[in-house]
Each structure stands twice: as structure tokens, then as C-alpha cells.
Motif scaffolding. Sequence first.
Motif, mmCIF file in Angstrom:
data_model
loop_
_atom_site.group_PDB
_atom_site.id
_atom_site.type_symbol
_atom_site.label_atom_id
_atom_site.label_comp_id
_atom_site.label_asym_id
_atom_site.label_seq_id
_atom_site.Cartn_x
_atom_site.Cartn_y
_atom_site.Cartn_z
ATOM 1 N N VAL A 97 0.855 -1.202 0.000
ATOM 2 C CA VAL A 97 0.000 0.000 0.000
ATOM 3 C C VAL A 97 0.887 1.246 0.000
ATOM 4 O O VAL A 97 0.694 2.175 -0.796
ATOM 5 C CB VAL A 97 -0.932 0.038 1.238
ATOM 6 C CG1 VAL A 97 -1.810 1.288 1.198
ATOM 7 C CG2 VAL A 97 -1.789 -1.216 1.296
ATOM 8 N N ILE A 100 2.485 1.886 -3.387
ATOM 9 C CA ILE A 100 1.557 2.411 -4.397
ATOM 10 C C ILE A 100 1.207 3.864 -4.081
ATOM 11 O O ILE A 100 1.186 4.720 -4.978
ATOM 12 C CB ILE A 100 0.282 1.538 -4.477
ATOM 13 C CG1 ILE A 100 0.656 0.095 -4.866
ATOM 14 C CG2 ILE A 100 -0.703 2.100 -5.497
ATOM 15 C CD1 ILE A 100 -0.506 -0.883 -4.837
ATOM 16 N N GLU A 101 0.991 4.152 -2.789
ATOM 17 C CA GLU A 101 0.707 5.543 -2.402
ATOM 18 C C GLU A 101 1.855 6.458 -2.800
ATOM 19 O O GLU A 101 1.645 7.552 -3.341
ATOM 20 C CB GLU A 101 0.467 5.630 -0.882
ATOM 21 C CG GLU A 101 -0.972 5.270 -0.510
ATOM 22 C CD GLU A 101 -1.189 5.205 1.010
ATOM 23 O OE1 GLU A 101 -2.365 5.190 1.414
ATOM 24 O OE2 GLU A 101 -0.187 5.154 1.767
ATOM 25 N N ARG A 103 3.947 6.029 -5.156
ATOM 26 C CA ARG A 103 3.994 6.176 -6.606
ATOM 27 C C ARG A 103 3.025 7.258 -7.083
ATOM 28 O O ARG A 103 3.351 8.073 -7.940
ATOM 29 C CB ARG A 103 3.642 4.822 -7.242
ATOM 30 C CG ARG A 103 3.989 4.769 -8.674
ATOM 31 C CD ARG A 103 3.766 3.423 -9.300
ATOM 32 N NE ARG A 103 3.776 3.638 -10.747
ATOM 33 C CZ ARG A 103 4.878 3.736 -11.468
ATOM 34 N NH1 ARG A 103 6.037 3.593 -10.906
ATOM 35 N NH2 ARG A 103 4.807 3.981 -12.761
ATOM 36 N N PHE A 104 1.824 7.239 -6.520
ATOM 37 C CA PHE A 104 0.848 8.285 -6.870
ATOM 38 C C PHE A 104 1.306 9.651 -6.361
ATOM 39 O O PHE A 104 1.218 10.654 -7.076
ATOM 40 C CB PHE A 104 -0.537 7.936 -6.314
ATOM 41 C CG PHE A 104 -1.297 6.973 -7.179
ATOM 42 C CD1 PHE A 104 -1.968 7.429 -8.313
ATOM 43 C CD2 PHE A 104 -1.329 5.616 -6.880
ATOM 44 C CE1 PHE A 104 -2.662 6.537 -9.128
ATOM 45 C CE2 PHE A 104 -2.015 4.724 -7.686
ATOM 46 C CZ PHE A 104 -2.685 5.180 -8.804
ATOM 47 N N TRP A 109 -0.582 12.989 -6.934
ATOM 48 C CA TRP A 109 -1.931 12.450 -6.877
ATOM 49 C C TRP A 109 -2.146 11.661 -5.598
ATOM 50 O O TRP A 109 -1.207 11.228 -4.937
ATOM 51 C CB TRP A 109 -2.184 11.502 -8.073
ATOM 52 C CG TRP A 109 -2.139 12.187 -9.404
ATOM 53 C CD1 TRP A 109 -2.379 13.498 -9.665
ATOM 54 C CD2 TRP A 109 -1.806 11.578 -10.661
ATOM 55 N NE1 TRP A 109 -2.233 13.758 -11.001
ATOM 56 C CE2 TRP A 109 -1.884 12.592 -11.652
ATOM 57 C CE3 TRP A 109 -1.470 10.288 -11.050
ATOM 58 C CZ2 TRP A 109 -1.629 12.341 -12.997
ATOM 59 C CZ3 TRP A 109 -1.219 10.039 -12.381
ATOM 60 C CH2 TRP A 109 -1.295 11.060 -13.356
ATOM 61 N N LYS A 110 -3.435 11.428 -5.302
ATOM 62 C CA LYS A 110 -3.796 10.605 -4.156
ATOM 63 C C LYS A 110 -4.151 9.214 -4.705
ATOM 64 O O LYS A 110 -4.708 9.104 -5.791
ATOM 65 C CB LYS A 110 -5.032 11.235 -3.479
ATOM 66 C CG LYS A 110 -5.245 10.808 -2.049
ATOM 67 C CD LYS A 110 -6.398 11.635 -1.466
ATOM 68 C CE LYS A 110 -7.197 10.937 -0.387
ATOM 69 N NZ LYS A 110 -7.075 9.541 -0.226
ATOM 70 N N MET A 111 -3.796 8.163 -3.967
ATOM 71 C CA MET A 111 -4.086 6.816 -4.459
ATOM 72 C C MET A 111 -5.594 6.542 -4.464
ATOM 73 O O MET A 111 -6.255 6.699 -3.443
ATOM 74 C CB MET A 111 -3.402 5.769 -3.569
ATOM 75 C CG MET A 111 -3.640 4.349 -4.032
ATOM 76 S SD MET A 111 -2.975 3.098 -2.913
ATOM 77 C CE MET A 111 -4.324 2.915 -1.769
ATOM 78 N N GLU A 113 -8.903 4.409 -4.086
ATOM 79 C CA GLU A 113 -9.175 3.265 -3.195
ATOM 80 C C GLU A 113 -9.046 1.930 -3.932
ATOM 81 O O GLU A 113 -8.597 0.932 -3.358
ATOM 82 C CB GLU A 113 -10.588 3.369 -2.586
ATOM 83 C CG GLU A 113 -10.659 3.924 -1.158
ATOM 84 C CD GLU A 113 -9.522 3.467 -0.224
ATOM 85 O OE1 GLU A 113 -9.578 2.321 0.246
ATOM 86 O OE2 GLU A 113 -8.574 4.259 0.022
ATOM 87 N N ASN A 115 -6.956 0.874 -5.919
ATOM 88 C CA ASN A 115 -5.607 0.321 -6.005
ATOM 89 C C ASN A 115 -5.224 -0.518 -4.791
ATOM 90 O O ASN A 115 -4.239 -1.250 -4.815
ATOM 91 C CB ASN A 115 -4.587 1.438 -6.225
ATOM 92 C CG ASN A 115 -4.589 1.921 -7.657
ATOM 93 O OD1 ASN A 115 -5.434 2.724 -8.048
ATOM 94 N ND2 ASN A 115 -3.683 1.394 -8.464
ATOM 95 N N ARG A 116 -6.006 -0.381 -3.708
ATOM 96 C CA ARG A 116 -5.777 -1.199 -2.528
ATOM 97 C C ARG A 116 -5.792 -2.697 -2.863
ATOM 98 O O ARG A 116 -5.075 -3.494 -2.258
ATOM 99 C CB ARG A 116 -6.870 -0.909 -1.498
ATOM 100 C CG ARG A 116 -6.327 -0.438 -0.190
ATOM 101 C CD ARG A 116 -7.419 0.045 0.726
ATOM 102 N NE ARG A 116 -7.073 1.361 1.256
ATOM 103 C CZ ARG A 116 -6.116 1.569 2.130
ATOM 104 N NH1 ARG A 116 -5.410 0.576 2.623
ATOM 105 N NH2 ARG A 116 -5.827 2.796 2.542
ATOM 106 N N THR A 134 2.047 0.023 -10.944
ATOM 107 C CA THR A 134 1.568 -0.109 -9.571
ATOM 108 C C THR A 134 1.455 -1.566 -9.132
ATOM 109 O O THR A 134 1.598 -1.866 -7.953
ATOM 110 C CB THR A 134 0.180 0.550 -9.397
ATOM 111 O OG1 THR A 134 -0.699 0.012 -10.380
ATOM 112 C CG2 THR A 134 0.269 2.057 -9.554
#
Length: 422
Positions: A97, A100-101, A103-104, A109-111, A113, A115-116, A134
Motif C-alpha cells: 500500500v 503504491i501511495e 507512486r501516486f 496524486w492521491k491513491m 481506493e 488500487n488497494r 503499480t
Amino acid sequence: LRSAEILAVGSELLTPFRTDTNSLLITSRLNDLGVEVIAKSVVADHAATLQAALRLALSRADIVVTSGGLGPTDDDLTRDAIAAVAGREQVEQPSVVAAIEARFASRGWKMPENNRRQAMVPVGADTLDNPNGTAPGLWLRHDGRVIVALPGPPREMTPMWDTHVAPRLAALTGAGMLRRRLIKIAGRGESHVDEIAAPIYRRWTTAPVPIATTILASPGQVELHLSAYGEDRAALDQVLDQAVSELTTALGSAVYSTDGRDLEQVVADRLLALGATVAAAESCTGGLLMGRLTSVPGSSRWLTGGIVAYDNSVKVNDLDVADSTLSEHGAVSEPVAVAMARGVRRRMRATFGIGITGIAGPDGGTDAKPVGTVVICVCGPNDDEVVVKTVRLPGERAMVRRLSVQTALDMLRRACGSPDYN
Ligand code: ATP
Ligand code: MG
């Protein structure tokens, strides 16, 4: 672990608009490790189908590799299918998590949901970092098998294979490796090559170090692929080199490369070694030969130029083909091809000149000169040296043009001498 099965996951791969290429790359990488691919399939984004395909693969292969379907959307089902088939719960992995966060966040940007989902990991599986996307990959040992799941985009999948999967598999497959050789042949048909080669390579299948030989034909070219599996690299190389030398001796000057180089590169290297240049006058191939020659980096060192002489007036005015030669023999004739080659060689101040004139079709054929009749001339290095050939090429327009270029390149190769394999 010696056998593998590949599943390319994605409904788009079952349409005419996208082709599964990942399995080709994966196959070649597996072969490098001495692993044989025993089956592969393309599977839709459909849970039950995917699970069935995974079960079947696990029933017969030591290694199962999937690509695709690791994304964040509802139609990305690979992770769930692996968890279901292997009977594992999935647990959210905080480090994934966070990755990925991050990366955004790096793009401001904000991840989402969604992508969880990509951070859900079947219990017991390792995640494989994906620096270009991701979705992390998965590595799971299950029932003595290995399951590897990689994302679909080739630019994500390939580096992940090389960084994570190859070393892990190498540790499991032991010291074995597959070594290969490739012999490329021009100007001979597949059956002709096989007639000469088969009695030789047949013996190798039962040798102490067996060699597997595959013959692959494409228009104007035949390839012999040799491979041997073992643990001693030097021993494999020695056996394969010996095999290559036996085959090239038998096949003679038709062999143009044993080191992977393509025909235009071989011609380029030969011209460079001679300090020679080439120019071409093309009629029915309309510049295709120029295209292939100039696809070689550095071609300006040995290519002076060319003329597309489609209309007879260009043959006359720009290549000095005599009117009388044209009217007496016709545009598709040996005297015209010779005059074109000589003309372009002189006009473009080159060591070698090439002339191509022919009937690519679909119209324009006659009884005496049917579609596919092509005359090719190579002249040089000296003024009086001329090789001219009339061929009847098979196929449609595109094929006739392609084969004309291939034939011209091979004639040029022979004109510049082919000392390596003669
Ligand atoms: P993402 O996180 O990017 O969604 P993913 O694992 O879900 O990754 P897919 O959505 O299945 O991957 O595929 C993304 C794209 O990758 C496809 O549109 C296609 O262009 C390419 N791709 C997928 N599988 C293959 C394949 N087997 N061969 C070649 N290209 C592929
Ligand atoms: Mg996807």
C-alpha cells in the motif's frame, strides 16, 4: 524444476486487436534456464475459466507463469484466482500500500481506493517489486510447484522477470542451462536445406550431449536453430560449435551468418571490410532495397545512393539505359537490368551497382513474362564484372517485392565474396 506452462491473461488478447507477445519473451527466458514450456494459453478475464486454466497448468507443469490481470479494476482477476486455486487467504500488505501511495504521490496524486486491491497478497506469497507500474508481481511456492504472476504491460513485466524471477528460478532449476546456435541461409528452399542438413543433425539427437535442431523457413530465408542442455557451459559450446561447423561445411556458401547477423548487416560488414560502396536502381521494388540497406546503422559509410526508376524515361534519362535496349528487349529483361546496374553504379560513383526490374503484379504479366518474373543484376567491383539473374518468384505483389530484395541482397553478398563460409 524443468517444465513450465504460461497463461496470458486478458480478454483483449482474445480479440483481433491485441496479440499476446509476453509468452514469447517468457518462453525464451525460461529456455535460457533450461526449462521447457509444455503448454501455453490465452485466457479471458473470467474467474472460473482462469481458475480452471490454473488448475490444469498446476497439474502438469512445475512452473506456472501468468501475465496480466494484476491491475486494480474488477476485471483483474489473476490474484484472486491464484489465491482460490492454491487455497490461500489474501491479506493486505502495508508495504505494498505504501509503495503504491508513494507512486501516486510522486505525481502529486492521491491513491484511488481501487488500487488497494493490488496490495492484497495470498498468504505465503512473496511480492515482486514493479518499478514501472503499480501492480507488484507474485511468487508463490505451492505443492512443490512455483506460481509466478506478472503484470501484463511488457515494459513492466520484462524488467521484473530479469530482476526478480530469473534469479529465483535459476536457484531452483540448478546449474543446467540451454546453449543455442543459429545458422542463417539464403537462396535455398527449406526442403533443400533439410535434405542436406537432416542426415547430419539426426545423429546428434542420440549423441552424449544431444543437440536439438529446428528448421524455420520464412520468405527467402531458412534458419537452423541448434540447442543443447547441460551444466558445463564450455562443453556445450564446444559441441555446438563443432555442429555448426559441420553444417556450414555441408551447406556451403548458402550460409550467410552463424552469429545472428541478418543479411543486410552481413553485406554491410563485407562492404566495409572491402572499403567498397553500393548504389541501387530499383524499378518494381520501388526503394524497398534502399530501405533495407539503410536500416543498418552507419549505412552512409558504404551506401552512396539510389534511383527509383519506375518510368522508362527515368531508366533512359537518369540511368543511361538505351532506348533501343528497352524497345528491343522490354523493360523486364536482362539487358535492361544490366544497364540499370551499370548506370546507377556510374552515376552514384559506387563500387557495386544493383539493378532490379520485374513484374510484381497483380497486372502486367504475359505468357513469356508472368507475374513474379524479376531480373536482378549486380555489377562491380570492376567495370566488366556483371552477374545477372532472371527469377520467377512466387506469391502476391508484396511477396514478389520482398523476395526480389532478398535475392538482390544475397547476390550482392556473393559479389563481395563471402570468405567466412565459402
Ligand atoms: P495494469 O496494472 O497495467 O492493469 P495488468 O496486470 O492488469 O496491469 P492488463 O490490464 O492485463 O495488465 O494488461 C495491460 C496491457 O498490457 C494490455 O492492454 C496490453 O496492451 C498489455 N498486455 C497484457 N498482456 C499482454 C501479453 N500477454 N502480451 C502483450 N501485451 C500484453
Ligand atoms: Mg488491467
